[in-house]
Design an enzyme around this catalytic site. Structure first.
Site, mmCIF file in Angstrom:
data_model
loop_
_atom_site.group_PDB
_atom_site.id
_atom_site.type_symbol
_atom_site.label_atom_id
_atom_site.label_comp_id
_atom_site.label_asym_id
_atom_site.label_seq_id
_atom_site.Cartn_x
_atom_site.Cartn_y
_atom_site.Cartn_z
ATOM 1 N N LYS A 44 0.840 -1.209 0.000
ATOM 2 C CA LYS A 44 0.000 0.000 0.000
ATOM 3 C C LYS A 44 0.870 1.252 0.000
ATOM 4 C CE LYS A 44 -3.376 -1.530 3.486
ATOM 5 N NZ LYS A 44 -3.958 -1.088 4.768
ATOM 6 N N LYS A 46 2.452 2.154 2.596
ATOM 7 C CA LYS A 46 2.236 2.743 3.930
ATOM 8 C C LYS A 46 3.217 2.104 4.912
ATOM 9 C CE LYS A 46 -1.820 3.980 5.719
ATOM 10 N NZ LYS A 46 -3.255 4.023 6.121
#
Ligand code: C2G
Length: 129
Positions: A44, A46
């Site tokens: 992601k 992240k």
């Protein structure tokens, strides 16, 4: 037994996460939470402060959460809905519309995010200190 299902990173667990889980929990008899693994978060883009095992343990110990499953990829939701017999998939509305293709498998709802707080702003604030 009405089962509600949701997914998230839940890094640096904060009141926005709690408010969402509480609201989702009130919609059924049990709330199952898919917590993103570190490997999935990397896809992601992240980076997380808190490793998966600790994020999962924190979420599993939230009073309104029935159980936690690992979220390893985007595509597992349909399988989880069937496996868990989930009646509702609920997310914050930053995801509005993103999971509508699952509406044939269960109710899909998006709840308003809690304003003014996010893991990202917490991280940015920590960096600035
Ligand atoms: N959330 C919220 N209010 C905030 C911050 C987050 O309601 N102030 C909600 C988000 O909308 C999400 C959940 O809390 O439904 C978890 O947020 P994140 O940990 O940021 O999860 P995310 O990175 O969005 O991952 O497959 C779905 C993904 O795993 C969701």
């Amino acid at each position: 037994m009405k089962t509600v299902l949701t997914y998230g990173t839940f890094d640096l667990f904060h009141i926005g996460h709690l408010r969402l889980l509480e609201r989702l929990s009130s919609l059924g008899d049990r709330l199952v939470v898919g917590v993103s693994t570190d490997e999935f978060n990397a896809t992601k883009g992240k980076a997380t402060f808190i490793p998966y095992a600790e994020r999962a343990e924190i979420v599993a110990n939230i009073r309104c959460v029935h159980s936690v499953i690992p979220e390893n990829d985007w595509a597992q939701k349909r399988h989880d809905i069937v496996r868990l017999k989930a009646d509702v998939l609920g997310m914050g509305d930053d995801w509005a519309g993103k999971f509508d293709e699952l509406k044939d498998a269960c109710e899909v709802i998006y709840l308003p995010r809690t304003a003014g707080i996010s893991s990202t702003t917490i991280k940015d604030t920590l960096k600035a200190v």
